[in-house]
Design a protein around this motif. Structure first.
Motif, short mmCIF file in Angstrom:
data_model
loop_
_atom_site.label_atom_id
_atom_site.label_comp_id
_atom_site.label_asym_id
_atom_site.label_seq_id
_atom_site.Cartn_x
_atom_site.Cartn_y
_atom_site.Cartn_z
N UNK A 97 53.03 46.95 41.63
CA UNK A 97 53.67 45.63 41.83
C UNK A 97 53.29 44.77 40.59
N UNK A 98 52.24 45.00 39.76
CA UNK A 98 52.01 44.24 38.49
C UNK A 98 52.83 45.01 37.42
N UNK A 99 53.33 45.88 37.58
CA UNK A 99 54.14 46.62 36.49
C UNK A 99 55.78 45.82 36.61
N UNK A 100 55.86 45.88 38.03
CA UNK A 100 57.26 45.34 38.30
C UNK A 100 57.55 43.83 37.90
N UNK A 101 56.49 43.07 38.21
CA UNK A 101 56.60 41.71 37.75
C UNK A 101 56.09 41.41 36.51
N UNK A 102 55.75 42.44 35.68
CA UNK A 102 55.18 42.13 34.14
C UNK A 102 53.83 41.51 34.02
N UNK A 103 52.85 41.64 34.87
CA UNK A 103 51.73 41.12 34.90
C UNK A 103 50.78 41.98 34.03
N UNK A 104 50.24 41.36 33.16
CA UNK A 104 49.01 42.02 32.15
C UNK A 104 47.94 42.66 33.19
N UNK A 105 47.74 44.01 33.07
CA UNK A 105 46.71 44.65 33.65
C UNK A 105 46.31 45.84 32.89
N UNK A 106 44.96 46.24 33.33
CA UNK A 106 44.60 47.54 32.74
C UNK A 106 44.78 48.79 33.72
N UNK A 107 44.27 49.83 33.29
CA UNK A 107 44.62 51.35 34.19
C UNK A 107 43.59 51.23 35.30
N UNK A 108 43.72 51.81 36.40
CA UNK A 108 42.84 52.00 37.46
C UNK A 108 41.55 52.38 37.08
N UNK A 109 40.33 51.90 37.44
CA UNK A 109 39.06 52.41 36.81
C UNK A 109 38.05 51.96 37.76
N UNK A 110 36.77 51.54 37.13
CA UNK A 110 35.93 51.29 38.16
C UNK A 110 35.26 49.89 37.65
N UNK A 111 34.68 48.96 38.70
CA UNK A 111 33.97 47.64 38.16
C UNK A 111 32.95 47.54 39.37
N UNK A 112 31.71 47.14 38.75
CA UNK A 112 30.62 47.00 39.73
C UNK A 112 30.42 48.19 40.61
N UNK A 113 30.60 49.48 40.01
CA UNK A 113 30.56 50.71 40.82
C UNK A 113 31.56 50.87 41.81
N UNK A 114 32.71 50.39 41.68
CA UNK A 114 33.53 50.62 42.89
C UNK A 114 34.91 50.75 42.06
N UNK A 115 35.89 51.33 42.96
CA UNK A 115 37.39 51.34 42.28
C UNK A 115 37.97 50.23 42.14
N UNK A 116 38.73 50.24 41.07
CA UNK A 116 39.15 48.66 40.44
C UNK A 116 40.09 48.73 39.63
#
Length: 313
Positions: A97-116
């Protein structure tokens, strides 16, 4: 001693209410649950987004300041907002969805020990989608008219990140005064939970020396934490006073009562009641569709509306 059930809302600065409205309603799929004004400066919008009724724990709020400059990142600030989604599959939905709407985003990773999945809004506000505990949050209500499928809808606030010079000072405020549990720590980061094991009241505190942040568009003004009743708010007002913090005193915001204070690093906290909520002056079917004003500002409606640019839905 009372406990803190979690986050209530979090308030940010936006430069343009129309761009903000489009992003949070049409891209993130949240409901605009209240369109009102800053009660301390009614020349500016105060917009609230959340679930179907704007339940405490789901509310993202924005003050529109058209002249706001860029935020100069630094320490002693709230630096990222976590939003909860139901599953890892949801992260892949949001990445597309972010790619479709040209929203700045990172790759899927982790944050605070959770998928993010980290991303930013049009003002540069830093956010992150995280997978919750796998079960629907009991305070979240589905917004049936959202353009995001229910199985991927944002279900409220998760970890809120604070970056400070004096981590131990903030840690003592959270644990000794508010009863948060410190669940992990290393030399540069500690994680605290208002209810142990629950992500919706989590605060991630990071240590960083250097200049303090200079706020602007995309910066966070304050975090509000929840209390259930006026009686509890009065209890916390006394705790804040006993620990030597200067506070606003209890303020009636019409939709809730609250108190503001800054902890030792300068982070602004609000303590806000669950009730009466956003349905106090509006029906659930039409929530957020028109400009609502608290009773003490109603006699100034024409003057206030004349200064506000229309928001185009």
């Amino acid at each position: 001693m009372y406990n803190i059930p979690g986050h209530h809302h979090i308030s940010m600065i936006t430069k343009n209410a129309n761009d903000n409205n489009h992003f949070y309603k049409n891209i993130l799929g949240l409901r605009r649950v209240k369109m009102t004004v800053n009660q301390d400066d009614p020349s500016m919008y105060h917009l609230f987004y959340g679930d179907k009724t704007g339940s405490p724990g789901t509310e993202l709020t924005f003050f529109e300041i058209p002249l706001a400059g860029y935020t100069y990142r630094g320490t002693n600030a709230i630096t990222r907002i976590g939003l909860l989604v139901p599953s890892e599959e949801s992260l892949h939905y949001w990445k597309e969805r972010f790619e479709e709407h040209e929203v700045y985003h990172a790759e899927i990773g982790t944050y605070a020990n959770r998928p993010a999945l980290k991303f930013e809004d049009p003002d540069g506000l830093r956010l992150v989608l995280l997978v919750g505990e796998g079960e629907r949050l009991d305070f979240w209500e589905t917004w049936e008219k959202s353009n995001v499928p229910e199985e991927h809808q944002i279900q409220g606030m998760g970890p809120v990140e604070m970056t400070v010079k004096r981590l131990d000072k903030l840690a003592r405020t959270l644990t000794d005064m508010f009863g948060y549990t410190e669940v992990s720590r290393n030399e540069s980061e500690a994680i605290f939970q208002s209810i142990e094991g629950e992500v919706f009241g989590e605060i991630v505190v990071k240590y960083q020396d250097g200049p303090s942040e200079r706020p602007g568009r995309g910066s966070v003004h304050h975090l509000a934490i929840r209390v259930k009743t006026d009686e509890e708010l009065e209890y916390w007002a006394e705790q804040v006073k006993q620990r030597g913090f200067h506070s606003s005193g209890i303020v009636d915001r019409h939709y809730f009562k609250s108190l503001y204070f800054r902890e030792s690093n300068g982070i602004l906290f609000e303590i806000a009641t669950d009730e009466p909520g956003f349905l106090v002056d509006e029906d659930v079917e039409t929530l957020g569709e028109k400009l609502d004003l608290p009773p003490f500002l109603e006699e100034r409606r024409k003057e206030i509306e004349a200064k506000l640019a229309p928001i185009k839905d």
